[in-house]
Motif scaffolding. Sequence first.
Motif, PDB file in Angstrom:
ATOM      1  N   THR A 178      -2.383 -44.448  33.916  1.00  0.00           N
ATOM      2  CA  THR A 178      -3.126 -43.346  34.779  1.00  0.00           C
ATOM      3  C   THR A 178      -3.415 -42.152  34.211  1.00  0.00           C
ATOM      4  OG1 THR A 178      -2.339 -44.692  36.544  1.00  0.00           O
ATOM      5  CG2 THR A 178      -3.043 -42.312  37.004  1.00  0.00           C
ATOM      6  N   ALA A 179      -2.184 -41.852  33.608  1.00  0.00           N
ATOM      7  CA  ALA A 179      -2.323 -40.390  32.785  1.00  0.00           C
ATOM      8  C   ALA A 179      -3.187 -40.173  31.611  1.00  0.00           C
ATOM      9  CB  ALA A 179      -0.862 -40.156  32.189  1.00  0.00           C
ATOM     10  N   ARG A 180      -3.425 -41.288  31.008  1.00  0.00           N
ATOM     11  CA  ARG A 180      -4.342 -41.429  29.874  1.00  0.00           C
ATOM     12  C   ARG A 180      -5.773 -41.337  30.633  1.00  0.00           C
ATOM     13  NH1 ARG A 180      -2.105 -45.949  25.816  1.00  0.00           N
ATOM     14  NH2 ARG A 180      -0.643 -44.512  25.067  1.00  0.00           N
ATOM     15  N   GLN A 181      -6.139 -41.750  31.639  1.00  0.00           N
ATOM     16  CA  GLN A 181      -7.326 -42.086  32.383  1.00  0.00           C
ATOM     17  C   GLN A 181      -7.575 -40.403  32.939  1.00  0.00           C
ATOM     18  OE1 GLN A 181      -6.961 -44.627  35.441  1.00  0.00           O
ATOM     19  NE2 GLN A 181      -7.483 -46.447  34.061  1.00  0.00           N
ATOM     20  N   ILE A 182      -6.727 -39.717  33.385  1.00  0.00           N
ATOM     21  CA  ILE A 182      -6.608 -38.433  33.929  1.00  0.00           C
ATOM     22  C   ILE A 182      -6.913 -37.366  32.678  1.00  0.00           C
ATOM     23  CG2 ILE A 182      -5.451 -36.352  35.068  1.00  0.00           C
ATOM     24  CD1 ILE A 182      -4.143 -38.573  36.886  1.00  0.00           C
ATOM     25  N   ALA A 183      -5.968 -37.315  31.633  1.00  0.00           N
ATOM     26  CA  ALA A 183      -6.203 -36.601  30.522  1.00  0.00           C
ATOM     27  C   ALA A 183      -7.453 -36.718  29.912  1.00  0.00           C
ATOM     28  CB  ALA A 183      -5.045 -36.629  29.587  1.00  0.00           C
TER      29      ALA A 183
END
Length: 89
Positions: A7-12
Amino acid sequence: MNDITKTARQIAGSPETHLDEIDLFTSAWAAMKAARGQGFNPARLRAAHLIERPTPTPEPVDQPLDRVAQKTRQIIEAKGYQPQRRNAA
């Protein structure tokens, strides 16, 4: 932990969708750095620095042309010229 990192990769990876949510973007970045065993200074991280904000949409061409034509007619009338209709603005 893998779901959080994903999820963090998708947001960043898409900062343009999170320009107004700096806290979410910073948290995602912190999660990615923590997964790698690294730290970071959140004061140096801004989503707006990573991408360019979209430019405003241009005016349709007809609107500026109509304004120019109207202004040209006003100037012609003010000076007392008699334009030929086929060439008039």
